[in-house]
Design an enzyme around this catalytic site. Structure first.
Site, short mmCIF file in Angstrom:
data_model
loop_
_atom_site.label_atom_id
_atom_site.label_comp_id
_atom_site.label_asym_id
_atom_site.label_seq_id
_atom_site.Cartn_x
_atom_site.Cartn_y
_atom_site.Cartn_z
N LYS A 75 1.56 15.54 70.97
CA LYS A 75 1.00 16.57 71.87
C LYS A 75 1.77 17.89 71.71
O LYS A 75 2.94 17.91 71.33
CB LYS A 75 1.08 16.11 73.34
CG LYS A 75 0.51 14.73 73.60
CD LYS A 75 -0.91 14.60 73.19
CE LYS A 75 -1.49 13.21 73.41
NZ LYS A 75 -0.62 12.07 73.22
C1 LIG Z 1 -6.70 12.06 76.19
C2 LIG Z 1 -5.46 11.22 76.28
N1 LIG Z 1 -5.14 10.67 77.46
C3 LIG Z 1 -4.04 9.92 77.61
C4 LIG Z 1 -3.20 9.67 76.55
C5 LIG Z 1 -2.04 8.75 76.74
O1 LIG Z 1 -0.85 9.40 76.62
P1 LIG Z 1 0.47 8.62 76.18
O2 LIG Z 1 0.35 8.32 74.72
O3 LIG Z 1 1.57 9.58 76.49
O4 LIG Z 1 0.54 7.38 76.99
C6 LIG Z 1 -3.47 10.23 75.30
C7 LIG Z 1 -2.60 9.97 74.15
O5 LIG Z 1 -2.88 10.31 73.02
C8 LIG Z 1 -4.64 11.02 75.16
O6 LIG Z 1 -4.97 11.55 73.97
#
Ligand SMILES: Cc1ncc(COP(=O)(O)O)c(C=O)c1O
Length: 418
Positions: free
Chosen positions: A196
């Site tokens: 991210k």
């Molecule tokens: C749209 C979206 N929501 C939630 C997440 C989950 O985040 P994390 O990987 O930090 O758990 C991601 C991860 O890529 C995502 O792309």
């Protein structure tokens, strides 16, 4: 040239280190924490307070809790809304699985919704058609950084008395009429992990309007010290000695790394915008290849993915042909990893071994989505190519030049084979 008209060998392209990249000050702060044995924080030390304040400032003073992943932040969001067996939550099919999967833990039911617009996002129409008497909440994802039409969606949520959650994990810094995404719903979630734009390696952020939501999330995330310090309601604070069953705490090391990105969010968004628009323009010289566009009044922040559509009828080749041609010239092109959930295991009939929270009645009801149930998101994804956005978060003159030249060669190869 080979007999097929394709270049036999293409020069390799040198790629820099992939995101996340940290500046010297961030590395020094992380190193100092490691040397001091401060890789964890049960209280509410300055590093955790700092990342939370940076997000609160960005999000118009929302209550902010930093946690260990975006998935944990989504779990906390659904938990504080009290969602459970029998409750339905509208979720886009085109999103990362974690927008939906924390609902399994709670025994609530994700109801997948189709894309309503060319950028893949849900719209009021594509959400409204899935509302039933059991619907309790709407979760939207600002896909690849494209803001969803939040004024209309917030109005729908109000009219139908539904909670509204924004998953902003692709959209750090995206705005609608100058207002950042994450401020339109009751709750907002940002992943600040992995690739991210704001990344501490692993991390997530929950932002809420309501102090009760914040207090409950705090108790779920951080029993004892932190909850004693930051839960506002004295009645809820009394529960801090046990908490509510989770440990979602972020490491202070992740917090300082993420803060270093958050502090220069505007510069990162500008660089990404310039790079992404130049890359899209380099490929849109060919008929039938088009960017996804940005709606009037909207800006793209995170640009989590740089996505283009290939219309095979107009282009004379399809998405897979373009990906292959670009790869032959060293471009790390592919298909967007964010793919329709209604084509994945659990949503097409596979059942996990045990779903404790599910009632026997719900357990008998498997998810049995077919591709044609949500045809727009399936078709869009089949026509999309993705360029490796994570190399382009900072100015990248050399890589951009190499990608432009490679795109020109790939398109001329494809023209030669038509
Ligand atoms: C749209 C979206 N929501 C939630 C997440 C989950 O985040 P994390 O990987 O930090 O758990 C991601 C991860 O890529 C995502 O792309």
């Amino acid at each position: 040239m080979t007999s097929t008209g394709l270049a036999a060998t293409a020069p390799a392209i040198d790629h820099p280190q992939q995101w996340p990249v940290y500046d010297g000050q961030a590395v020094a702060r992380a190193t100092d924490l490691i040397r001091a044995g401060r890789t964890f924080d049960y209280r509410h030390g300055p590093e955790i307070a700092e990342i939370e304040q940076l997000f609160a400032d960005h999000l118009d003073g929302r209550h902010v809790l930093a946690v260990n992943s975006g998935t944990s932040a989504l779990l906390a969001a659904y938990y504080v809304l009290g969602l459970g067996p029998g409750d339905e939550v509208l979720v886009p099919s085109l999103t990362f699985l974690a927008t939906a999967s924390p609902l399994f833990v709670l025994g609530a039911t994700p109801v997948l919704c189709d894309s309503g617009s060319a950028n893949g996002n849900v719209t009021v129409a594509s959400l409204a058609e899935r509302i039933t008497s059991r619907t309790r909440a709407i979760a939207v994802t600002h896909l690849f950084g494209h803001p969803c039409p939040m004024a209309e969606i917030a109005q729908l949520a109000r009219e139908r008395s539904l909670a509204l959650i924004e998953d902003c994990s692709h959209a750090h810094g995206s705005t609608i009429d100058g207002v950042p995404v994450g401020t339109f719903g009751d709750l907002a979630v940002f992943s600040i992990g992995g690739l991210k734009l704001v990344s501490g390696g692993m991390g997530g952020v929950l932002a809420c309007r309501d102090t009760r939501h914040y207090d409950l999330a705090c108790l779920l995330s951080s029993f004892r010290q932190r909850s004693n310090l930051t839960v506002r309601d004295p009645a809820l604070r009394r529960l801090a000695d046990v908490g509510l069953g989770g440990n979602l705490r972020i490491s202070p090391v992740a917090a300082v790394l993420a803060s270093s990105h958050m502090r220069r969010l505007d510069a990162l968004v500008r660089a990404k915008h310039d790079n992404a628009t130049a890359l899209v323009a380099a490929l849109c010289t060919h008929p039938g290849i088009e960017g996804l566009g940005v709606a009037a009044g909207h800006t793209m922040g995170g640009w989590y993915d740089i996505v283009l559509r290939v219309d095979p009828l107009r282009a004379g080749f399809d998405r897979d042909d373009l990906v292959a041609a670009l790869k032959r010239h060293g471009v790390r092109a592919g298909v967007p990893q964010t793919a329709p959930l209604h084509r994945t295991s659990v949503f097409t009939g596979a059942r996990p071994p045990t779903w404790h929270a599910y009632s026997p009645a719900t357990l008998r009801r498997r998810f049995t989505y077919a591709p044609e149930d949500l045809p727009v998101s399936a078709r869009l994804h089949d026509e999309w190519i993705s360029l490796p956005a994570t190399y382009f978060n900072e100015p990248q003159e050399d890589l951009l030049g190499a990608y432009r030249r490679a795109a020109e060669r790939a398109l001329s190869d494809l023209a030669a084979t038509r």
